[in-house]
Design an enzyme around this catalytic site. Structure first.
Site, PDB file in Angstrom:
ATOM      1  N   ASP A  74      34.103  40.960  38.026  1.00 43.82           N
ATOM      2  CA  ASP A  74      34.231  42.377  38.386  1.00 43.82           C
ATOM      3  C   ASP A  74      34.330  42.553  39.897  1.00 43.82           C
ATOM      4  O   ASP A  74      33.751  41.773  40.656  1.00 43.82           O
ATOM      5  CB  ASP A  74      33.022  43.148  37.834  1.00 43.82           C
ATOM      6  CG  ASP A  74      33.286  44.641  37.787  1.00 43.82           C
ATOM      7  OD1 ASP A  74      34.466  45.059  37.880  1.00 43.82           O
ATOM      8  OD2 ASP A  74      32.308  45.399  37.656  1.00 43.82           O
ATOM      9  N   ASN A 116      40.476  47.772  28.844  1.00 41.07           N
ATOM     10  CA  ASN A 116      41.439  47.718  29.961  1.00 41.07           C
ATOM     11  C   ASN A 116      42.839  48.193  29.561  1.00 41.07           C
ATOM     12  O   ASN A 116      43.637  48.555  30.423  1.00 41.07           O
ATOM     13  CB  ASN A 116      41.540  46.302  30.545  1.00 41.07           C
ATOM     14  CG  ASN A 116      40.350  45.896  31.383  1.00 41.07           C
ATOM     15  OD1 ASN A 116      40.073  44.708  31.546  1.00 41.07           O
ATOM     16  ND2 ASN A 116      39.615  46.847  31.942  1.00 41.07           N
TER      17      ASN A 116
END
Ligand code: FPP
EC number: 2.5.1.-
Length: 252
Positions: free
Chosen positions: A24, A72
């Site tokens: 991340d 996503n």
């Protein structure tokens, strides 16, 4: 021996067999520098290469990375397209080195949802690297744990309907064997970079006993030293699997 000479600093006895990573912070890394988010992902590829090499050097056998989540798919189309293109170009450019370095590629997730070109490149890479033995890099693509568990339940129900499985025989092993991760051991260590402290629908079943390590480093800045720090923290923890400290010490 110098404590900085690679592997020696982390005791081999305490090397996790399987490390899972939530990579991340690519977007924030790019934003900090006034760059497009996709530049963060591009640098994320460099970080992944460095981390994979270091993991192999430290003796880690499996590395599972969260490259693209089911959620996503909801990002702006340009970013989704750029990530899929990055996947294809990374596979093309990295495969010769993966072969040289003995990296076996595998993937988990709902791969049917990937664009045809990305899926084909991925499958070719999995086939080409299937005999490599140094380390297995598992790409979580179009992956979420709840989706994986839902697909596993469908598979189990279908086995029951076909008469190859009796409901009373369903146990934890049966469920594990229906997951995308069926042929891998559970992660021993889960690392999340980027400063957030969440699991984000990643390997929920498999991390039941994993040690968790949260790093504030944005993924593009992750690499050998940051991995070493996580492995050092792991080595200093006592994993009890629900038992007492005394029981664990007697087993040693
Ligand atoms: C999370 O950062 C990262 C991703 C969704 C993509 C991960 C992809 C790579 C590391 C590229 C290399 C991988 C392959 C397989 C080629 P974010 O965008 O959520 O960051 P933010 O939280 O700062 O916005």
């Amino acid at each position: 021996m110098s404590p900085h000479e690679g592997q020696e600093q982390v005791s081999p006895t305490f090397i996790p067999r399987h490390v899972a990573i939530i990579m991340d912070g690519n977007g924030r890394w790019a934003k900090q520098r006034g760059l497009p988010r996709t530049d963060g992902h591009l640098r994320g590829q460099d970080a992944l290469r460095a981390t994979l090499r270091a993991a192999a050097e430290f003796g880690v056998e499996y590395l599972t990375v969260y490259a693209f989540s089911t959620e996503n798919w909801g990002r702006p189309k340009e970013e989704v397209d750029a990530l899929m293109e990055l996947l294809v170009s990374a596979i093309h450019s990295e495969t010769p080195d993966l072969m040289k370095e003995g990296v076996r590629i595998r993937a988990i997730g709902d791969l049917e949802r990937l664009p045809e070109k990305a899926r084909r490149s991925l499958m070719d890479c999995i086939e080409e690297t299937k005999h490599n033995k140094q380390i297995t890099l598992i790409l979580a693509l179009s992956y979420s744990s709840r989706d994986e568990l839902t697909r596993a339940v469908r598979g189990i129900v279908s086995d029951v309907q076909r008469g190859v499985l009796r409901p009373e025989d369903i146990d934890e092993d049966v469920l594990s064997r229906h997951l995308d991760t069926a042929s891998f051991p559970d992660p021993d260590l889960l690392i999340r970079t980027g400063g957030e402290e969440r699991i984000s629908n990643y390997l929920l079943w498999q991390v039941a006993y994993a040690e968790l390590f949260f790093s504030s480093v944005y993924w593009p800045d992750f690499g050998k030293e940051a991995l070493r720090e996580a492995l050092d923290a792991y080595a200093s923890r006592e994993r009890r699997f629900g038992k007492t400290s005394e029981q664990i010490q007697l087993e040693d």
